[in-house]
Design an enzyme around this catalytic site. Structure first.
Site, PDB file in Angstrom:
ATOM      1  N   GLY A  31      43.770  74.354  49.561  1.00  0.00           N
ATOM      2  CA  GLY A  31      43.614  75.797  49.714  1.00  0.00           C
ATOM      3  C   GLY A  31      44.911  76.556  49.479  1.00  0.00           C
ATOM      4  N   HIS A  34      46.890  79.239  44.161  1.00  0.00           N
ATOM      5  CA  HIS A  34      47.764  80.043  43.303  1.00  0.00           C
ATOM      6  C   HIS A  34      47.419  79.719  41.847  1.00  0.00           C
ATOM      7  CE1 HIS A  34      49.930  76.332  42.756  1.00  0.00           C
ATOM      8  NE2 HIS A  34      50.176  76.249  44.052  1.00  0.00           N
ATOM      9  N   HIS A  37      46.697  76.128  40.788  1.00  0.00           N
ATOM     10  CA  HIS A  37      45.361  75.593  41.090  1.00  0.00           C
ATOM     11  C   HIS A  37      44.335  76.115  40.080  1.00  0.00           C
ATOM     12  CE1 HIS A  37      47.132  75.506  45.280  1.00  0.00           C
ATOM     13  NE2 HIS A  37      46.701  74.280  45.154  1.00  0.00           N
ATOM     14  N   ASP A 150      52.795  67.174  41.221  1.00  0.00           N
ATOM     15  CA  ASP A 150      52.850  66.121  42.254  1.00  0.00           C
ATOM     16  C   ASP A 150      52.726  64.788  41.515  1.00  0.00           C
ATOM     17  OD1 ASP A 150      52.980  67.832  44.589  1.00  0.00           O
ATOM     18  OD2 ASP A 150      50.962  68.431  44.051  1.00  0.00           O
ATOM     19  N   GLN A 153      52.017  61.578  43.404  1.00  0.00           N
ATOM     20  CA  GLN A 153      50.634  61.625  43.895  1.00  0.00           C
ATOM     21  C   GLN A 153      49.662  61.249  42.774  1.00  0.00           C
ATOM     22  OE1 GLN A 153      48.799  64.681  46.569  1.00  0.00           O
ATOM     23  NE2 GLN A 153      48.095  65.580  44.666  1.00  0.00           N
ATOM     24  N   SER A 186      52.327  76.231  46.934  1.00  0.00           N
ATOM     25  CA  SER A 186      51.987  77.015  48.135  1.00  0.00           C
ATOM     26  C   SER A 186      53.196  77.146  49.044  1.00  0.00           C
ATOM     27  CB  SER A 186      50.867  76.332  48.925  1.00  0.00           C
ATOM     28  OG  SER A 186      49.823  76.013  48.074  1.00  0.00           O
TER      29      SER A 186
HETATM   30  O1  PAF Z   1      47.637  67.937  46.193  1.00  0.00           O
HETATM   31  C1  PAF Z   1      46.983  68.299  47.191  1.00  0.00           C
HETATM   32  O2  PAF Z   1      46.698  69.478  47.403  1.00  0.00           O
HETATM   33  C2  PAF Z   1      46.530  67.244  48.187  1.00  0.00           C
HETATM   34  O3  PAF Z   1      47.485  66.244  48.338  1.00  0.00           O
HETATM   35  C3  PAF Z   1      45.157  66.646  47.847  1.00  0.00           C
HETATM   36  C4  PAF Z   1      45.185  65.890  46.538  1.00  0.00           C
HETATM   37  C5  PAF Z   1      44.115  67.756  47.788  1.00  0.00           C
HETATM   38  C6  PAF Z   1      44.736  65.650  48.939  1.00  0.00           C
HETATM   39  O4  PAF Z   1      44.667  66.245  50.185  1.00  0.00           O
END
Ligand code: PAF
Length: 281
Positions: A31, A34, A37, A150, A153, A186
């Site tokens: 959430g 911005h 996203h 990220d 990630q 964010s």
């Molecule tokens: O990148 C994010 O916003 C978070 O790490 C994700 C991938 C939604 C997991 O909570």
């Protein structure tokens, strides 16, 4: 746009779309949306016929010293932005809906989760891998979009999908930047005006390093230059500056011969910013 608060309702909607022969793209978010996203949403629209966005501030990816309660939230604004963007469904569950009492199963990419940002934020990538696995199982999308910003990630999620044979295609979407180069996040809203101005040193260092990478420079000299350039800024508290193989995140040494990624984590006051750039020799 439909808003789903339960696993059962989002599953049913996705099942109906898939039964009608439509493909579904998922954009997982926490959430406070911005432009970065919204770029993921736009990409998702070109990858699937239906787009579902999840909004869930996942407690298991926050460490004990990281303040989950101050994570910025604005669900009404988020929903308005997603409606405007033409998203089909938003999955917005409560913590209790996602994590049943007594849950004890976790997902962890054992090596990737402990290096780099994983060292600064122990347990963070375990929380991410676990919740993303759950979101994939709940929503069952054909494809899911994540930002390259990220970077670690994204590597963790690709690895998890490969290792567990999760039937979802992962799409990495390039970082969206402010006009001065700062990667959108964010967290930027929490920077003081002085730190916000200083934070441009991240992208400036990365862009300059990208040019230097083409000159045959070694990985260690390039890393040292990036670190020194950031440390020269008195407001920047460098947490890590690494150069790794762009695909495996393995350490690299000597002259660069393959694409590498420069990964930065820098604190400005209490705000930890990350940024990355893939450089090609
Ligand atoms: O990148 C994010 O916003 C978070 O790490 C994700 C991938 C939604 C997991 O909570």
């Amino acid at each position: 746009m439909q808003v789903f608060e339960t696993k059962a309702t989002v599953r049913e909607a996705v099942r109906n779309w898939r039964n009608a022969g439509e493909t579904v793209a998922l954009v997982p978010t926490m959430g406070y949306l911005h432009a970065g996203h919204m770029t993921l949403v736009e990409r998702a629209k070109s990858e699937g016929q239906r787009v579902v966005t999840s909004i869930f501030v996942n407690p298991t990816q926050f460490g004990p010293t990281e303040d989950l309660s101050t994570y910025p939230r604005d669900p009404d604004r988020d929903l308005a932005m997603l409606r405007e963007a033409g998203v089909d469904g938003v999955f917005m569950p409560s913590v209790e809906e996602v994590y049943a009492p007594g849950a004890q199963t976790i997902v962890e990419t054992t090596e990737l989760s402990k290096m780099l940002i994983g060292k600064l934020r122990p347990g963070h990538f375990r929380g991410v891998a676990t919740v993303v696995t759950k979101l994939f199982n709940i929503v069952q999308p054909d494809v899911a979009c994540f930002g390259e910003k990220d970077y670690q990630q994204l590597c963790v999620i690709r690895q998890m999908v490969r290792d567990l044979d999760v039937p979802v295609r992962i799409v990495g979407v390039p970082t969206v930047r402010e006009a001065d180069g700062l990667a959108m996040s964010s967290r930027n809203i929490r920077l003081t005006a002085e730190d916000r101005a200083a934070a441009v040193v991240l992208s400036q260092s990365l862009f300059q390093a990208e040019e230097m990478a083409k000159t045959g420079i070694t990985a260690s000299r390039l890393r040292a230059w990036v670190a020194a350039n950031i440390q020269a800024n008195p407001r920047a508290d460098l947490q890590s500056a690494d150069i790794r193989d762009a695909e495996t995140l393995a350490s690299v040494s000597g002259p660069l011969t393959r694409p590498a990624v420069i990964l930065l984590a820098v604190r400005f006051g209490k705000v930890l910013l990350i940024d990355q750039r893939v450089v090609t020799p």
